[in-house]
Scaffold this active site. Structure first.
Site, PDB file in Angstrom:
ATOM      1  N   LYS A   8       0.836  -1.204   0.000  1.00  0.00           N
ATOM      2  CA  LYS A   8       0.000   0.000   0.000  1.00  0.00           C
ATOM      3  C   LYS A   8       0.873   1.258   0.000  1.00  0.00           C
ATOM      4  O   LYS A   8       0.674   2.162  -0.807  1.00  0.00           O
ATOM      5  CB  LYS A   8      -0.936   0.014   1.229  1.00  0.00           C
ATOM      6  CG  LYS A   8      -1.856  -1.202   1.315  1.00  0.00           C
ATOM      7  CD  LYS A   8      -2.762  -1.157   2.529  1.00  0.00           C
ATOM      8  CE  LYS A   8      -2.065  -1.199   3.869  1.00  0.00           C
ATOM      9  NZ  LYS A   8      -1.370  -2.497   4.163  1.00  0.00           N
ATOM     10  N   ARG A  54      -9.334   0.952   9.459  1.00  0.00           N
ATOM     11  CA  ARG A  54      -8.769  -0.343   9.809  1.00  0.00           C
ATOM     12  C   ARG A  54      -9.801  -1.249  10.468  1.00  0.00           C
ATOM     13  O   ARG A  54      -9.532  -2.415  10.706  1.00  0.00           O
ATOM     14  CB  ARG A  54      -7.711  -0.076  10.827  1.00  0.00           C
ATOM     15  CG  ARG A  54      -6.273  -0.406  10.760  1.00  0.00           C
ATOM     16  CD  ARG A  54      -5.651  -0.989   9.614  1.00  0.00           C
ATOM     17  NE  ARG A  54      -4.322  -1.411   9.949  1.00  0.00           N
ATOM     18  CZ  ARG A  54      -3.221  -0.719   9.678  1.00  0.00           C
ATOM     19  NH1 ARG A  54      -3.280   0.412   9.037  1.00  0.00           N
ATOM     20  NH2 ARG A  54      -2.061  -1.201  10.024  1.00  0.00           N
ATOM     21  N   ARG A  57      11.660  -5.966   4.616  1.00  0.00           N
ATOM     22  CA  ARG A  57      11.471  -4.521   4.420  1.00  0.00           C
ATOM     23  C   ARG A  57      12.493  -3.711   5.215  1.00  0.00           C
ATOM     24  O   ARG A  57      12.809  -4.011   6.363  1.00  0.00           O
ATOM     25  CB  ARG A  57      10.063  -4.109   4.863  1.00  0.00           C
ATOM     26  CG  ARG A  57       9.887  -2.588   4.831  1.00  0.00           C
ATOM     27  CD  ARG A  57       8.475  -2.138   4.913  1.00  0.00           C
ATOM     28  NE  ARG A  57       7.771  -2.676   6.055  1.00  0.00           N
ATOM     29  CZ  ARG A  57       6.467  -2.562   6.240  1.00  0.00           C
ATOM     30  NH1 ARG A  57       5.734  -1.951   5.339  1.00  0.00           N
ATOM     31  NH2 ARG A  57       5.895  -3.074   7.300  1.00  0.00           N
ATOM     32  N   ARG A  60      11.613  -2.011  10.802  1.00  0.00           N
ATOM     33  CA  ARG A  60      10.589  -1.614  11.772  1.00  0.00           C
ATOM     34  C   ARG A  60      10.482  -2.676  12.865  1.00  0.00           C
ATOM     35  O   ARG A  60      10.509  -3.870  12.566  1.00  0.00           O
ATOM     36  CB  ARG A  60       9.224  -1.493  11.066  1.00  0.00           C
ATOM     37  CG  ARG A  60       8.966  -0.116  10.508  1.00  0.00           C
ATOM     38  CD  ARG A  60       7.765  -0.024   9.609  1.00  0.00           C
ATOM     39  NE  ARG A  60       6.527  -0.644  10.053  1.00  0.00           N
ATOM     40  CZ  ARG A  60       5.381  -0.590   9.369  1.00  0.00           C
ATOM     41  NH1 ARG A  60       5.318   0.082   8.239  1.00  0.00           N
ATOM     42  NH2 ARG A  60       4.298  -1.192   9.805  1.00  0.00           N
ATOM     43  N   ARG A  94       0.114  -9.048  13.646  1.00  0.00           N
ATOM     44  CA  ARG A  94      -0.533  -8.102  12.709  1.00  0.00           C
ATOM     45  C   ARG A  94      -1.432  -8.843  11.736  1.00  0.00           C
ATOM     46  O   ARG A  94      -2.513  -8.366  11.378  1.00  0.00           O
ATOM     47  CB  ARG A  94       0.529  -7.309  11.953  1.00  0.00           C
ATOM     48  CG  ARG A  94       1.166  -6.233  12.813  1.00  0.00           C
ATOM     49  CD  ARG A  94       2.496  -5.811  12.268  1.00  0.00           C
ATOM     50  NE  ARG A  94       2.388  -5.064  11.029  1.00  0.00           N
ATOM     51  CZ  ARG A  94       3.391  -4.939  10.155  1.00  0.00           C
ATOM     52  NH1 ARG A  94       4.547  -5.540  10.375  1.00  0.00           N
ATOM     53  NH2 ARG A  94       3.228  -4.233   9.079  1.00  0.00           N
TER      54      ARG A  94
HETATM   55  P1  AP5 Z   1       4.856  -1.679   1.841  1.00  0.00           P
HETATM   56  O1  AP5 Z   1       4.488  -0.812   0.691  1.00  0.00           O
HETATM   57  O2  AP5 Z   1       5.652  -1.083   2.946  1.00  0.00           O
HETATM   58  O3  AP5 Z   1       3.541  -2.420   2.411  1.00  0.00           O
HETATM   59  P2  AP5 Z   1       2.268  -1.850   3.152  1.00  0.00           P
HETATM   60  O4  AP5 Z   1       1.073  -2.519   2.549  1.00  0.00           O
HETATM   61  O5  AP5 Z   1       2.274  -0.355   3.181  1.00  0.00           O
HETATM   62  O6  AP5 Z   1       2.523  -2.481   4.566  1.00  0.00           O
HETATM   63  P3  AP5 Z   1       2.574  -1.892   6.037  1.00  0.00           P
HETATM   64  O7  AP5 Z   1       3.244  -2.964   6.878  1.00  0.00           O
HETATM   65  O8  AP5 Z   1       3.187  -0.527   6.114  1.00  0.00           O
HETATM   66  O9  AP5 Z   1       1.112  -1.822   6.384  1.00  0.00           O
HETATM   67  P4  AP5 Z   1       0.507  -1.920   7.724  1.00  0.00           P
HETATM   68  O10 AP5 Z   1      -0.892  -1.707   7.310  1.00  0.00           O
HETATM   69  O11 AP5 Z   1       0.757  -3.100   8.559  1.00  0.00           O
HETATM   70  O12 AP5 Z   1       1.283  -0.807   8.580  1.00  0.00           O
HETATM   71  P5  AP5 Z   1       0.951   0.697   8.931  1.00  0.00           P
HETATM   72  O13 AP5 Z   1       2.188   1.473   8.819  1.00  0.00           O
HETATM   73  O14 AP5 Z   1      -0.274   1.170   8.199  1.00  0.00           O
HETATM   74  O15 AP5 Z   1       5.629  -2.965   1.243  1.00  0.00           O
HETATM   75  C1  AP5 Z   1       6.115  -3.991   2.093  1.00  0.00           C
HETATM   76  C2  AP5 Z   1       7.463  -4.517   1.555  1.00  0.00           C
HETATM   77  O16 AP5 Z   1       7.245  -5.180   0.299  1.00  0.00           O
HETATM   78  C3  AP5 Z   1       8.495  -3.419   1.263  1.00  0.00           C
HETATM   79  O17 AP5 Z   1       9.757  -3.893   1.624  1.00  0.00           O
HETATM   80  C4  AP5 Z   1       8.418  -3.211  -0.274  1.00  0.00           C
HETATM   81  O18 AP5 Z   1       9.682  -2.836  -0.791  1.00  0.00           O
HETATM   82  C5  AP5 Z   1       8.024  -4.607  -0.753  1.00  0.00           C
HETATM   83  N1  AP5 Z   1       7.142  -4.589  -1.917  1.00  0.00           N
HETATM   84  C6  AP5 Z   1       6.041  -3.807  -2.099  1.00  0.00           C
HETATM   85  N2  AP5 Z   1       5.451  -4.097  -3.284  1.00  0.00           N
HETATM   86  C7  AP5 Z   1       6.190  -5.104  -3.843  1.00  0.00           C
HETATM   87  C8  AP5 Z   1       6.083  -5.863  -5.053  1.00  0.00           C
HETATM   88  N3  AP5 Z   1       5.086  -5.669  -5.929  1.00  0.00           N
HETATM   89  N4  AP5 Z   1       7.003  -6.814  -5.294  1.00  0.00           N
HETATM   90  C9  AP5 Z   1       7.994  -7.050  -4.419  1.00  0.00           C
HETATM   91  N5  AP5 Z   1       8.164  -6.384  -3.261  1.00  0.00           N
HETATM   92  C10 AP5 Z   1       7.262  -5.419  -2.966  1.00  0.00           C
HETATM   93  O19 AP5 Z   1       0.517   0.554  10.446  1.00  0.00           O
HETATM   94  C11 AP5 Z   1       1.443   0.202  11.440  1.00  0.00           C
HETATM   95  C12 AP5 Z   1       0.744   0.158  12.780  1.00  0.00           C
HETATM   96  O20 AP5 Z   1       0.195   1.459  13.106  1.00  0.00           O
HETATM   97  C13 AP5 Z   1      -0.461  -0.796  12.893  1.00  0.00           C
HETATM   98  O21 AP5 Z   1      -0.061  -2.132  13.169  1.00  0.00           O
HETATM   99  C14 AP5 Z   1      -1.236  -0.146  14.050  1.00  0.00           C
HETATM  100  O22 AP5 Z   1      -0.657  -0.451  15.272  1.00  0.00           O
HETATM  101  C15 AP5 Z   1      -1.064   1.335  13.789  1.00  0.00           C
HETATM  102  N6  AP5 Z   1      -2.133   1.892  12.947  1.00  0.00           N
HETATM  103  C16 AP5 Z   1      -1.978   2.460  11.732  1.00  0.00           C
HETATM  104  N7  AP5 Z   1      -3.173   2.860  11.241  1.00  0.00           N
HETATM  105  C17 AP5 Z   1      -4.095   2.531  12.171  1.00  0.00           C
HETATM  106  C18 AP5 Z   1      -5.513   2.668  12.244  1.00  0.00           C
HETATM  107  N8  AP5 Z   1      -6.216   3.225  11.250  1.00  0.00           N
HETATM  108  N9  AP5 Z   1      -6.157   2.201  13.337  1.00  0.00           N
HETATM  109  C19 AP5 Z   1      -5.465   1.621  14.360  1.00  0.00           C
HETATM  110  N10 AP5 Z   1      -4.112   1.458  14.359  1.00  0.00           N
HETATM  111  C20 AP5 Z   1      -3.441   1.906  13.273  1.00  0.00           C
END
Ligand code: AP5
Length: 216
Positions: A13, A88, A127, A160, A171
């Site tokens: 994402k 979420r 990552r 991270r 997660r």
């Molecule tokens: P990446 O693009 O980083 O993936 P992502 O989908 O953004 O994954 P996240 O782990 O950031 O999402 P998340 O939803 O768990 O975390 P968030 O920060 O929102 O890609 C991942 C890896 O794959 C990278 O290394 C990239 O290079 C590689 N890659 C990507 N595309 C590729 C492809 N096509 N081919 C090969 N490799 C590829 O949230 C973190 C925490 O914050 C949560 O756990 C929670 O505690 C809190 N939080 C955030 N938002 C909320 C909310 N709304 N409500 C409650 N808690 C929240």
């Protein structure tokens, strides 16, 4: 253009949203990035969020909704935005719908980036992120030119804490329990589009970019 990105952790994402926001001149709004910035700055909100995030749990709904309520009022959100990581939970989605209604607007689309659990675990485990500018890398799929150093700003890249195996497992479980229902929730409102995300980054990008063109 007001878009929500749905999908499991590691679906890509953030990777896709950064480039799409740049191409289409809209804001990339990531609740995860905003919470990590609060942790880095040592604020009260950051202190509250850290224990939830590091353990792989969600912060309380009211905290996430409050952050978004303030963020959507900023000038750069006027042209449109991609919400990455919000909503979420179903209560968050309901509060977002209400909030947008009060602002006299509504979402254009919820885009579900679909990827298998096997792919997700591999992506999260490898990552790396730049401490300075936030650029996302992967040790094998998208490595920086020099290991540990960001290509863009020369900052140090790091793993991270919630990309450790125990937190990844948690997660994924939280995603299944609390977030996966949103796919049906948006489908019921005729707002859902599904895009394959376990293919090459460029191929997913092409599909997303064509969809954004239609929504412009
Ligand atoms: P990446 O693009 O980083 O993936 P992502 O989908 O953004 O994954 P996240 O782990 O950031 O999402 P998340 O939803 O768990 O975390 P968030 O920060 O929102 O890609 C991942 C890896 O794959 C990278 O290394 C990239 O290079 C590689 N890659 C990507 N595309 C590729 C492809 N096509 N081919 C090969 N490799 C590829 O949230 C973190 C925490 O914050 C949560 O756990 C929670 O505690 C809190 N939080 C955030 N938002 C909320 C909310 N709304 N409500 C409650 N808690 C929240």
């Amino acid at each position: 253009m007001k878009i929500v990105f749905l999908g499991p952790p590691g679906a890509g994402k953030g990777t896709q949203a950064v480039d799409l926001a740049l191409e289409f001149g809209i804001a990339h709004i990531s609740t995860g990035d905003m919470l990590r910035a609060e942790i880095k700055a040592g604020t009260e909100l950051g202190k509250l969020a850290q224990s939830y995030i590091d353990a792989g749990n969600l912060v309380p709904d009211e905290v996430a909704v409050d952050i978004i309520r303030h963020r959507l009022k900023k000038d750069d959100a006027k042209n449109g935005y991609i919400l990455d990581g919000f909503p979420r939970t179903v209560p968050q989605a309901e509060m977002l719908e209400e909030m947008l209604k009060d602002m006299g607007t509504a979402l254009d689309r919820a885009i579900y980036l679909e990827a298998s659990e096997e792919v997700i675990i591999e992506r999260l485990s490898g990552r790396r992120i730049c401490r300075e500018c936030g650029k996302i890398y992967h040790t094998t799929n998208m490595p920086s030119r020099s290991p540990g150093i960001c290509d863009l700003c020369g900052g140090e890249t790091y793993q991270r804490p919630d990309d450790q195996p125990d937190a990844i497992r948690q997660r994924l479980q939280v995603y299944q329990e609390k977030t996966a229902d949103l796919i049906q929730w948006y489908a019921d409102r005729d707002l859902l589009t599904t895009v394959a995300a376990d293919i090459a980054r460029e191929d997913t990008y092409k599909e997303l970019s064509e969809l954004f063109e239609q929504l412009k």
